[in-house]
Every structure is written in structure tokens, then in C-alpha cells.
Design a protein around this motif. Structure first.
Motif, mmCIF file in Angstrom:
data_model
loop_
_atom_site.group_PDB
_atom_site.id
_atom_site.type_symbol
_atom_site.label_atom_id
_atom_site.label_comp_id
_atom_site.label_asym_id
_atom_site.label_seq_id
_atom_site.Cartn_x
_atom_site.Cartn_y
_atom_site.Cartn_z
ATOM 1 N N GLN A 44 0.824 -1.209 0.000
ATOM 2 C CA GLN A 44 0.000 0.000 0.000
ATOM 3 C C GLN A 44 0.859 1.260 0.000
ATOM 4 N N LEU A 109 -4.992 1.652 9.166
ATOM 5 C CA LEU A 109 -5.406 3.016 8.827
ATOM 6 C C LEU A 109 -4.267 3.805 8.192
ATOM 7 N N ILE A 110 -3.065 3.661 8.730
ATOM 8 C CA ILE A 110 -1.921 4.390 8.169
ATOM 9 C C ILE A 110 -1.681 3.975 6.725
ATOM 10 N N SER A 112 -3.754 2.505 4.557
ATOM 11 C CA SER A 112 -4.843 2.854 3.648
ATOM 12 C C SER A 112 -4.923 4.357 3.420
ATOM 13 N N LEU A 113 -4.692 5.152 4.462
ATOM 14 C CA LEU A 113 -4.732 6.602 4.298
ATOM 15 C C LEU A 113 -3.561 7.095 3.447
ATOM 16 N N ALA A 114 -2.409 6.446 3.585
ATOM 17 C CA ALA A 114 -1.265 6.813 2.741
ATOM 18 C C ALA A 114 -1.602 6.595 1.275
ATOM 19 N N PHE A 116 -4.636 6.427 0.017
ATOM 20 C CA PHE A 116 -5.719 7.362 -0.301
ATOM 21 C C PHE A 116 -5.147 8.719 -0.704
ATOM 22 N N VAL A 117 -4.259 9.245 0.131
ATOM 23 C CA VAL A 117 -3.666 10.561 -0.142
ATOM 24 C C VAL A 117 -2.801 10.514 -1.398
ATOM 25 N N SER A 172 -9.654 -0.701 6.233
ATOM 26 C CA SER A 172 -8.608 -0.384 5.266
ATOM 27 C C SER A 172 -9.103 -0.571 3.839
ATOM 28 N N VAL A 175 -11.415 2.319 2.775
ATOM 29 C CA VAL A 175 -10.696 3.562 2.481
ATOM 30 C C VAL A 175 -9.993 3.475 1.131
ATOM 31 N N ALA A 179 -10.696 5.569 -2.416
ATOM 32 C CA ALA A 179 -9.632 6.325 -3.081
ATOM 33 C C ALA A 179 -9.521 5.937 -4.551
#
Length: 225
Positions: A44, A109-110, A112-114, A116-117, A172, A175, A179
């Protein structure tokens, strides 16, 4: 036979036989450092870095190789630190099945958010650029492949009834799927991608994911025998 003197004070085996590095002040720091680096060395985060470098570079090689080198170094250092943390404990007392609910959810979360961003920044930057239609195919193909792989893993874990892991993986997956869906949705008119255009990126991601799985299994065997 001479008794072996313990260099680390372990809990009394009569009250706590299985021990985790988080239980030992000396091993905790190494384990947590390895844990953070292990998050970086995941497919990811690799895809998120690839999306970023794809936006700032002007070729097709740098976005693939630079993130690969970064995650390989992070993976090697993380594995070394994690192995060192477990070395504080005799193997027969390794608590390999310790549930770390909060850390599991935070890691999911870290990652998946990485991603996503990374995907959204990439698509926001490319939206107004005059690129060929297939320019976005690699990162979007990798993103689509991640969604499919994560969905497959989630199904397997549901069958095995791993409740804590399932919850974090479901969050995850949601998210990451959002994205990827947004990234496809903001493609400018005329730059739509056919499924075949996504195959090269998906193939790269599949190779990275397989390598990551093999590396993780090998390190688990080295850590616990």
C-alpha cells in the motif's frame, strides 16, 4: 551442566510463560521501530509513493524504482530490528499469537490513508496536465489490484473468523476502495482507461505483493524458528 544466565529479566514462567517484546523495556523500543518500518515496507505504501513520484518525475522508471528501493531498505531495517527484539526472548517462550488490537487497526489506517492521499494527490496533479491517455494507467492499475487482493484476503480471514484482523482490514479496504473509485472518477474526458490498460500496473503490484508475502513468511520463520 552450567546454567545459562539470562541477560534480560523475563517474567516468571510460572505466572507468564509466553513473552512478547512489548513486555520487555529493552526489546520494546526495537520492536516498535521495526513495526513502523514494517508499515513503510508494504504494497500500500509502495503504491502511494509510486503515485507521488509518478507526479513529480518525467519518466516511467523513477516512480517504480525509487519507491521500491525505499520500501526494500525499510523492510530490511524493520526486519532486523524486529528480529533483534525477539532475540531477547528464548524461542520456546515467544508469544507469537499476542493480540495487538490497537496497533493492528492503526497500521491498517496508516497504510490505507497513505494510499488514499497518494492517489488523490496524483490525480489532482494530473487532471490539468496534457498527458497521453495511458499516463495514469500504472498507479490506477496498481490501486485496482490492491482492492482486489485486499478483498480476497478479507474473505479468507472471514472464513477463519479472525475478528480483530477482519475489522481493521475491512476499514482499510473501504478507504482504499473509495480512493481508487475517486481516482477513476476524476479522470478527464478523453482519458478513460480500458481494462487492458490497467494490466501492467496490476502485474507490478501483484509481483510486489507476492514478494512482500514471501519476505514476511521468511522473516517470521527466522524470528520464531
Amino acid at each position: 551442566m552450567k546454567s545459562i544466565e539470562e541477560k534480560v529479566h523475563l517474567p516468571d514462567p510460572q505466572t507468564q510463560f509466553l513473552v512478547h517484546p512489548l513486555d520487555l523495556p529493552g526489546a520494546r523500543k526495537e520492536f516498535l521501530a521495526g513495526w513502523w518500518l514494517g508499515i513503510v515496507a508494504t504494497p500500500q505504501v509502495y503504491t502511494a509513493l509510486l503515485a507521488f513520484f509518478w507526479a513529480v518525475s518525467n519518466n516511467y522508471v523513477t516512480p517504480v524504482l525509487v519507491p521500491l528501493v525505499m520500501v526494500v531498505i525499510a523492510g530490511w531495517l524493520g526486519a532486523k530490528l524486529t528480529r533483534g527484539a525477539w532475540d531477547y526472548i528464548p524461542r520456546k517462550r515467544h508469544d507469537m499469537d499476542r493480540r495487538m488490537t490497537a496497533m493492528t487497526i492503526v497500521a491498517s489506517l496508516i497504510k490505507s490513508l497513505a494510499l488514499f492521499v497518494g492517489l488523490l494527490v496524483f490525480m489532482a496533479w494530473t487532471a490539468n496536465q496534457d498527458f497521453v491517455p495511458g499516463f495514469s494507467a500504472y498507479p490506477l492499475g496498481m490501486g485496482a489490484a490492491i482492492v482486489l487482493i485486499m478483498a480476497g484476503e478479507l474473505v479468507v480471514k472471514l472464513v477463519r473468523r479472525r475478528s480483530v484482523v477482519v475489522i481493521s482490514d475491512a476499514i482499510s479496504l473501504a478507504v482504499v476502495a473509495v480512493a481508487v473509485w475517486i481516482a477513476f472518477g476524476v479522470l478527464p474526458a478523453g482519458r478513460e482507461l480500458a481494462p487492458v490498460d490497467l494490466l501492467p500496473g496490476a502485474a507490478i503490484l501483484a509481483g510486489v505483493w507476492l514478494s512482500w508475502l514471501l519476505f514476511s513468511q521468511r522473516e517470521a520463520q527466522r524470528n520464531h524458528g
